[in-house]
Design a protein around this motif. Sequence first.
Motif, PDB file in Angstrom:
ATOM      1  N   GLU A 184       0.807  -1.226   0.000  1.00 23.48           N
ATOM      2  CA  GLU A 184       0.000   0.000   0.000  1.00 23.48           C
ATOM      3  C   GLU A 184       0.833   1.266   0.000  1.00 23.48           C
ATOM      4  O   GLU A 184       0.375   2.319  -0.430  1.00 23.48           O
ATOM      5  N   HIS A 185       2.077   1.198   0.449  1.00 18.07           N
ATOM      6  CA  HIS A 185       2.924   2.381   0.552  1.00 18.07           C
ATOM      7  C   HIS A 185       3.686   2.691  -0.729  1.00 18.07           C
ATOM      8  O   HIS A 185       4.156   3.810  -0.893  1.00 18.07           O
ATOM      9  N   VAL A 186       3.816   1.710  -1.612  1.00 19.93           N
ATOM     10  CA  VAL A 186       4.675   1.911  -2.777  1.00 19.93           C
ATOM     11  C   VAL A 186       3.957   1.763  -4.112  1.00 19.93           C
ATOM     12  O   VAL A 186       4.528   2.070  -5.152  1.00 19.93           O
ATOM     13  N   ILE A 187       2.712   1.327  -4.095  1.00 19.09           N
ATOM     14  CA  ILE A 187       2.003   1.064  -5.335  1.00 19.09           C
ATOM     15  C   ILE A 187       1.677   2.374  -6.059  1.00 19.09           C
ATOM     16  O   ILE A 187       1.314   3.363  -5.431  1.00 19.09           O
ATOM     17  N   SER A 188       1.802   2.364  -7.378  1.00 15.52           N
ATOM     18  CA  SER A 188       1.493   3.556  -8.159  1.00 15.52           C
ATOM     19  C   SER A 188      -0.018   3.683  -8.337  1.00 15.52           C
ATOM     20  O   SER A 188      -0.758   2.696  -8.192  1.00 15.52           O
ATOM     21  N   GLU A 189      -0.464   4.886  -8.658  1.00 14.16           N
ATOM     22  CA  GLU A 189      -1.888   5.110  -8.914  1.00 14.16           C
ATOM     23  C   GLU A 189      -2.343   4.283 -10.118  1.00 14.16           C
ATOM     24  O   GLU A 189      -3.443   3.734 -10.121  1.00 14.16           O
ATOM     25  N   GLU A 190      -1.503   4.202 -11.142  1.00 11.68           N
ATOM     26  CA  GLU A 190      -1.855   3.432 -12.340  1.00 11.68           C
ATOM     27  C   GLU A 190      -2.090   1.969 -11.992  1.00 11.68           C
ATOM     28  O   GLU A 190      -3.107   1.382 -12.382  1.00 11.68           O
ATOM     29  N   THR A 191      -1.177   1.372 -11.250  1.00 11.13           N
ATOM     30  CA  THR A 191      -1.327  -0.029 -10.861  1.00 11.13           C
ATOM     31  C   THR A 191      -2.534  -0.205  -9.952  1.00 11.13           C
ATOM     32  O   THR A 191      -3.304  -1.166 -10.093  1.00 11.13           O
ATOM     33  N   MET A 192      -2.736   0.737  -9.031  1.00 12.34           N
ATOM     34  CA  MET A 192      -3.882   0.667  -8.127  1.00 12.34           C
ATOM     35  C   MET A 192      -5.188   0.711  -8.915  1.00 12.34           C
ATOM     36  O   MET A 192      -6.114  -0.057  -8.642  1.00 12.34           O
ATOM     37  N   ASP A 193      -5.264   1.592  -9.918  1.00 17.59           N
ATOM     38  CA  ASP A 193      -6.462   1.691 -10.752  1.00 17.59           C
ATOM     39  C   ASP A 193      -6.724   0.390 -11.508  1.00 17.59           C
ATOM     40  O   ASP A 193      -7.860  -0.089 -11.566  1.00 17.59           O
ATOM     41  N   LYS A 194      -5.680  -0.189 -12.076  1.00 21.50           N
ATOM     42  CA  LYS A 194      -5.833  -1.454 -12.822  1.00 21.50           C
ATOM     43  C   LYS A 194      -6.248  -2.582 -11.885  1.00 21.50           C
ATOM     44  O   LYS A 194      -7.090  -3.407 -12.228  1.00 21.50           O
ATOM     45  N   MET A 195      -5.666  -2.604 -10.698  1.00 24.09           N
ATOM     46  CA  MET A 195      -6.006  -3.630  -9.719  1.00 24.09           C
ATOM     47  C   MET A 195      -7.475  -3.504  -9.311  1.00 24.09           C
ATOM     48  O   MET A 195      -8.188  -4.510  -9.220  1.00 24.09           O
ATOM     49  N   SER A 196      -7.926  -2.283  -9.086  1.00 23.18           N
ATOM     50  CA  SER A 196      -9.321  -2.042  -8.715  1.00 23.18           C
ATOM     51  C   SER A 196     -10.269  -2.482  -9.824  1.00 23.18           C
ATOM     52  O   SER A 196     -11.307  -3.091  -9.559  1.00 23.18           O
ATOM     53  N   THR A 197      -9.904  -2.181 -11.071  1.00 25.65           N
ATOM     54  CA  THR A 197     -10.729  -2.573 -12.210  1.00 25.65           C
ATOM     55  C   THR A 197     -10.829  -4.090 -12.303  1.00 25.65           C
ATOM     56  O   THR A 197     -11.932  -4.640 -12.468  1.00 25.65           O
ATOM     57  N   LEU A 198      -9.705  -4.774 -12.183  1.00 22.14           N
ATOM     58  CA  LEU A 198      -9.717  -6.240 -12.234  1.00 22.14           C
ATOM     59  C   LEU A 198     -10.508  -6.835 -11.077  1.00 22.14           C
ATOM     60  O   LEU A 198     -11.233  -7.814 -11.251  1.00 22.14           O
ATOM     61  N   LEU A 199     -10.390  -6.239  -9.916  1.00 16.08           N
ATOM     62  CA  LEU A 199     -11.133  -6.714  -8.749  1.00 16.08           C
ATOM     63  C   LEU A 199     -12.631  -6.546  -8.981  1.00 16.08           C
ATOM     64  O   LEU A 199     -13.410  -7.458  -8.696  1.00 16.08           O
ATOM     65  N   ASP A 200     -13.025  -5.394  -9.523  1.00 16.01           N
ATOM     66  CA  ASP A 200     -14.441  -5.168  -9.820  1.00 16.01           C
ATOM     67  C   ASP A 200     -14.956  -6.176 -10.853  1.00 16.01           C
ATOM     68  O   ASP A 200     -16.045  -6.744 -10.697  1.00 16.01           O
ATOM     69  N   GLU A 201     -14.171  -6.425 -11.893  1.00 16.69           N
ATOM     70  CA  GLU A 201     -14.565  -7.394 -12.914  1.00 16.69           C
ATOM     71  C   GLU A 201     -14.687  -8.796 -12.317  1.00 16.69           C
ATOM     72  O   GLU A 201     -15.635  -9.529 -12.611  1.00 16.69           O
TER      73      GLU A 201
END
Length: 128
Positions: free
Chosen positions: A104-121
Amino acid sequence: MRTQESGEDYLETILTLQKRQGYVRSIDIANELEYTKPSISRAMKILRENDLIAMDENKMITLTELGKQKANEIYERHKTIARFLSDVLGVSEETAENDACRIEHVISEETMDKMSTLLDEHTQQMKK
């Protein structure tokens, strides 16, 4: 606090304790994180100086508006990462929680956004 990471950990802990027990004292943070009281005292001083927390005359700690905003961002990142690791990748909940604390301390916004999208899917597919 030596790093941004430790400050984020303190803010997240204060938020979690407030949700769990309704109040937060330095000793509660020390017990939760298993840190010494002097370490907590130094950290709380820095958080106060940065307008992230307030402490009343009874030594009760509350998050300022800025502190709440930052703590909620950190908390949401943590929850999303932990859910992604356990729900999508199949990592055990304990490992997911431990890894999320570090990621949580080092993840980029881009990776976080992609992770959230995949989690939602993934969540939507599981509902079908």
